[in-house]
Design an enzyme around this catalytic site. Structure first.
Site, PDB file in Angstrom:
ATOM      1  N   ASP A  38      48.766  46.124 -39.739  1.00 36.23           N
ATOM      2  CA  ASP A  38      50.143  45.767 -39.408  1.00 36.23           C
ATOM      3  C   ASP A  38      50.749  44.911 -40.506  1.00 36.23           C
ATOM      4  O   ASP A  38      51.611  44.079 -40.255  1.00 36.23           O
ATOM      5  CB  ASP A  38      50.202  45.037 -38.064  1.00 36.23           C
ATOM      6  CG  ASP A  38      49.436  43.714 -38.081  1.00 36.23           C
ATOM      7  OD1 ASP A  38      48.595  43.534 -38.979  1.00 36.23           O
ATOM      8  OD2 ASP A  38      49.682  42.871 -37.206  1.00 36.23           O
ATOM      9  N   GLU A  39      50.320  45.164 -41.749  1.00 37.37           N
ATOM     10  CA  GLU A  39      50.820  44.436 -42.907  1.00 37.37           C
ATOM     11  C   GLU A  39      51.657  45.351 -43.784  1.00 37.37           C
ATOM     12  O   GLU A  39      51.252  46.477 -44.093  1.00 37.37           O
ATOM     13  CB  GLU A  39      49.667  43.872 -43.733  1.00 37.37           C
ATOM     14  CG  GLU A  39      48.868  42.782 -43.050  1.00 37.37           C
ATOM     15  CD  GLU A  39      47.787  42.250 -43.978  1.00 37.37           C
ATOM     16  OE1 GLU A  39      48.128  41.463 -44.883  1.00 37.37           O
ATOM     17  OE2 GLU A  39      46.624  42.648 -43.802  1.00 37.37           O
TER      18      GLU A  39
END
Length: 325
Positions: free
Chosen positions: A237-238
């Site tokens: 989720d980066e």
């Protein structure tokens, strides 16, 4: 004993559809069907060879002996069509002459230009075989060109896939690295964005919901990107945003704040509602050597974690004090 052979015009035309039969005065007795189609005036009553053709180098056809000179090999240029020329062989026929004409090496162009078919040539004419070979060669070349285009397309697609995150369609880490290399010497902003509360979505609703959320996040990033910007997914989720031309922090921070605001909006997944947010770290820089690029990433990371410690849902510009936090 010499036997005399006689052919009617139909038989002559079948054997030589591009023939020209002349009387002693150069008048046209008979013109082959193909020749008459190319030069309709050759089939008209009273047609004269001198009115229809010139010899090579523009010399006029003034008599039958002109055509029979030099062994009978002739090169004729149409007086009526500048783009139409023939080569042929003239032989005596009584007091006149019989000329069998051809296009020579220009036959392929002539076939295309005048829409000629096999029926326009004698069945024994090697031109027909040449046309078959030309058509076969053309078909093979077209197939090779099509295959090359497919291979080139596959190569481009493979290269694109190698630079793209399969789930979101954003650039992957390799694609991001290439975008950084292509920056040149201009100013840019590097933004490290991390989703807030994403783990709760994965744990509570499953990975399908998590994937759906990541796709929606990618859509938001793409919509907020300008031409020339790069959005990349570098981890679960980066995300990283590369924003060329950013010299001052305020415009960049405003853009990131708008993105974070949109990320906080509810995301529907079937009957469920997913709620996430975002935190970001921002660093401004100019293009730098690879070692300095890694330092910029470290600065952006430090600013990101400072934003999370400050309560999440915000973007912070890197400052030196963040390294010790």
């Amino acid at each position: 004993m010499t036997r005399r052979l006689e052919l009617d015009c139909a038989a002559l035309n079948r054997l030589m559809p591009m023939h020209l039969a002349l009387d002693a005065a150069g008048g046209v007795i008979s013109a082959g069907s193909t020749l008459a189609r190319l030069i309709p005036e050759a089939g008209e009553e009273g047609a004269q060879a001198g009115d229809l053709f010139t010899l090579r180098h523009g010399a006029a056809v003034t008599s039958v002996p002109d055509l029979l000179a030099g062994g009978g090999r002739v090169h004729l240029q149409s007086r009526l069509r500048a783009d139409l020329a023939f080569r042929g062989l003239a032989v005596p026929m009584g007091e006149g002459a019989l000329i069998n004409l051809s296009f020579g090496i220009g036959v392929v162009e002539a076939v295309s230009r005048f829409a000629l078919t096999e029926a326009d040539f004698a069945p024994t004419d090697l031109t027909v075989e040449l046309l078959y070979l030309y058509e076969a060669k053309t078909a093979v070349l077209e197939e090779l060109r099509a295959m090359n285009a497919r291979l080139q397309g596959d190569k481009v697609m493979a290269e694109e896939q190698a630079l793209t995150d399969a789930l979101t369609g954003l650039r992957n880490r390799r694609g991001l690295d290439l975008a950084i290399e292509a920056l040149g010497t201009g100013d840019f902003a590097l933004v490290h964005l991390d989703l807030d509360r994403f783990k709760q979505v994965n744990d509570g609703l499953g990975h399908a919901a998590g994937d759906h959320v990541l796709v929606q996040v990618a859509r938001i990033l793409i919509e907020e990107c300008r031409a020339g910007d790069t959005a990349a997914r570098i981890g679960g989720d980066e995300f990283v945003l590369l924003l060329p031309g950013m010299k001052a922090p305020e415009p960049a921070l405003r853009r990131i704040a708008r993105i974070i605001e949109r990320l906080s909006e509810p995301i529907a997944f079937g009957a469920e509602i997913c709620r996430i947010g975002g935190s970001a770290g921002l660093v401004l820089a100019r293009q730098a050597p690879e070692a300095a690029i890694s330092e910029l990433f470290a600065h952006a990371d430090a600013a990101l974690y400072a934003a999370k410690r400050a309560g999440r849902g915000r973007a912070l510009l890197w400052e030196p004090w963040m390294e010790s936090g």
